[in-house]
Design a protein around this motif. Structure first.
Motif, PDB file in Angstrom:
ATOM      1  N   LEU A 157       0.638  -1.474   0.041  1.00 30.76           N
ATOM      2  CA  LEU A 157       0.298   0.164  -0.210  1.00 30.76           C
ATOM      3  C   LEU A 157       1.186   1.167   0.142  1.00 30.76           C
ATOM      4  O   LEU A 157       0.636   2.254  -0.737  1.00 30.76           O
ATOM      5  CB  LEU A 157      -1.040  -0.183   1.675  1.00 30.76           C
ATOM      6  N   HIS A 158       1.672   1.205   0.786  1.00 33.98           N
ATOM      7  CA  HIS A 158       2.698   2.583   1.169  1.00 33.98           C
ATOM      8  C   HIS A 158       3.395   2.715  -0.112  1.00 33.98           C
ATOM      9  O   HIS A 158       3.552   3.899  -0.695  1.00 33.98           O
ATOM     10  CB  HIS A 158       3.624   2.475   2.175  1.00 33.98           C
ATOM     11  N   ALA A 159       3.983   1.896  -0.639  1.00 38.47           N
ATOM     12  CA  ALA A 159       4.817   1.701  -1.888  1.00 38.47           C
ATOM     13  C   ALA A 159       4.400   1.607  -3.545  1.00 38.47           C
ATOM     14  O   ALA A 159       4.803   3.096  -3.585  1.00 38.47           O
ATOM     15  CB  ALA A 159       5.292   0.336  -2.287  1.00 38.47           C
ATOM     16  N   GLY A 160       2.976   1.342  -3.619  1.00 38.13           N
ATOM     17  CA  GLY A 160       2.469   2.274  -4.481  1.00 38.13           C
ATOM     18  C   GLY A 160       1.273   3.659  -4.384  1.00 38.13           C
ATOM     19  O   GLY A 160       1.665   3.708  -5.658  1.00 38.13           O
ATOM     20  N   ASP A 161       1.108   4.107  -2.889  1.00 40.33           N
ATOM     21  CA  ASP A 161       0.914   5.126  -2.744  1.00 40.33           C
ATOM     22  C   ASP A 161       2.276   6.613  -3.145  1.00 40.33           C
ATOM     23  O   ASP A 161       2.108   6.893  -4.084  1.00 40.33           O
ATOM     24  CB  ASP A 161       0.795   5.714  -1.806  1.00 40.33           C
ATOM     25  N   ALA A 162       3.503   5.503  -2.823  1.00 43.57           N
ATOM     26  CA  ALA A 162       4.798   6.578  -2.893  1.00 43.57           C
ATOM     27  C   ALA A 162       4.953   6.412  -4.476  1.00 43.57           C
ATOM     28  O   ALA A 162       5.486   7.834  -5.162  1.00 43.57           O
ATOM     29  CB  ALA A 162       6.278   6.062  -2.656  1.00 43.57           C
ATOM     30  N   ARG A 163       5.196   5.554  -5.178  1.00 45.20           N
ATOM     31  CA  ARG A 163       4.834   5.678  -6.801  1.00 45.20           C
ATOM     32  C   ARG A 163       3.861   6.191  -7.981  1.00 45.20           C
ATOM     33  O   ARG A 163       4.243   7.072  -8.083  1.00 45.20           O
ATOM     34  CB  ARG A 163       5.433   4.018  -7.141  1.00 45.20           C
ATOM     35  N   SER A 164       2.645   6.217  -6.900  1.00 43.65           N
ATOM     36  CA  SER A 164       2.073   7.020  -7.888  1.00 43.65           C
ATOM     37  C   SER A 164       1.918   8.791  -7.217  1.00 43.65           C
ATOM     38  O   SER A 164       1.847   9.497  -8.144  1.00 43.65           O
ATOM     39  CB  SER A 164       0.387   6.782  -7.021  1.00 43.65           C
ATOM     40  N   HIS A 165       2.837   9.324  -5.829  1.00 44.04           N
ATOM     41  CA  HIS A 165       2.942  10.620  -5.758  1.00 44.04           C
ATOM     42  C   HIS A 165       4.403  10.791  -7.028  1.00 44.04           C
ATOM     43  O   HIS A 165       4.517  11.498  -7.167  1.00 44.04           O
ATOM     44  CB  HIS A 165       3.526  10.765  -4.375  1.00 44.04           C
ATOM     45  N   ALA A 166       5.502   9.598  -7.284  1.00 42.48           N
ATOM     46  CA  ALA A 166       5.666  10.112  -7.947  1.00 42.48           C
ATOM     47  C   ALA A 166       5.767  10.245  -9.511  1.00 42.48           C
ATOM     48  O   ALA A 166       6.088  10.954 -10.509  1.00 42.48           O
ATOM     49  CB  ALA A 166       7.249   8.873  -7.881  1.00 42.48           C
ATOM     50  N   LEU A 167       5.001   9.653 -10.362  1.00 43.21           N
ATOM     51  CA  LEU A 167       5.009   9.374 -11.414  1.00 43.21           C
ATOM     52  C   LEU A 167       4.102  11.205 -11.274  1.00 43.21           C
ATOM     53  O   LEU A 167       4.185  11.518 -12.702  1.00 43.21           O
ATOM     54  CB  LEU A 167       3.973   8.456 -11.806  1.00 43.21           C
ATOM     55  N   GLU A 168       3.271  11.718 -10.355  1.00 42.88           N
ATOM     56  CA  GLU A 168       2.732  12.737 -10.290  1.00 42.88           C
ATOM     57  C   GLU A 168       2.998  14.155 -10.516  1.00 42.88           C
ATOM     58  O   GLU A 168       2.984  14.499 -11.604  1.00 42.88           O
ATOM     59  CB  GLU A 168       1.327  12.759  -9.052  1.00 42.88           C
ATOM     60  N   ALA A 169       4.385  13.789  -9.799  1.00 44.64           N
ATOM     61  CA  ALA A 169       5.761  14.762  -9.780  1.00 44.64           C
ATOM     62  C   ALA A 169       5.591  14.609 -10.907  1.00 44.64           C
ATOM     63  O   ALA A 169       6.172  15.933 -11.496  1.00 44.64           O
ATOM     64  CB  ALA A 169       6.570  14.234  -9.060  1.00 44.64           C
ATOM     65  N   LEU A 170       6.150  14.016 -11.633  1.00 41.62           N
ATOM     66  CA  LEU A 170       7.021  13.663 -13.198  1.00 41.62           C
ATOM     67  C   LEU A 170       5.761  14.344 -13.899  1.00 41.62           C
ATOM     68  O   LEU A 170       6.188  15.215 -14.625  1.00 41.62           O
ATOM     69  CB  LEU A 170       6.857  12.276 -13.332  1.00 41.62           C
ATOM     70  N   LYS A 171       4.563  14.278 -14.127  1.00 46.58           N
ATOM     71  CA  LYS A 171       3.402  15.057 -14.463  1.00 46.58           C
ATOM     72  C   LYS A 171       3.790  16.573 -14.548  1.00 46.58           C
ATOM     73  O   LYS A 171       3.461  17.328 -15.102  1.00 46.58           O
ATOM     74  CB  LYS A 171       2.283  14.551 -14.462  1.00 46.58           C
ATOM     75  N   TYR A 172       3.803  16.766 -13.241  1.00 45.70           N
ATOM     76  CA  TYR A 172       4.169  18.575 -12.623  1.00 45.70           C
ATOM     77  C   TYR A 172       5.080  19.324 -13.222  1.00 45.70           C
ATOM     78  O   TYR A 172       5.179  19.622 -13.929  1.00 45.70           O
ATOM     79  CB  TYR A 172       3.975  18.456 -11.318  1.00 45.70           C
TER      80      TYR A 172
END
Length: 99
Positions: A12-27
């Motif tokens: 759960l935490h790793a998946g959330d972290a990956r999602s936030h990182a990919l969101e950062a790339l989009k930004y």
């Protein structure tokens, strides 16, 4: 916490972290570096949470408490390591976008 719950919590935490990182790339691609940094900060928080659970497992093992290794726990470790790598690479990519 049961072993399955430990593994799912890491996932759960790793998946959330990956999602936030990919969101950062989009930004970062959109040149919204403030939002990118905020997303990376959220990714780091999630990775810290997952890493704390992993550390508890390692400390338990070091105390002589044998850990049952199962496929689910291995899968959780894979998710954690992938999320860490994604976060690290995306941080470098954000720096490149800034240049």
């Amino acid at each position: 916490m049961e072993k399955e719950q430990v593994a799912f919590t890491i996932i759960l935490h790793a998946g959330d972290a990956r999602s936030h990182a990919l969101e950062a790339l989009k930004y970062a691609r959109e040149k919204n570096f403030i939002a990118a940094e905020e997303s990376i900060a959220q990714a780091k928080k999630q990775l810290i949470a997952a890493h704390q659970i992993q550390t508890e497992l390692l400390q338990s093992e070091a105390r002589g408490e044998k850990q049952e290794i199962n496929l689910l726990l291995i899968h959780a470790q894979d998710h954690l390591m992938t999320a860490i790598l994604a976060k690290d690479l995306i941080e470098e990519m954000i720096l490149m976008f800034k240049e």
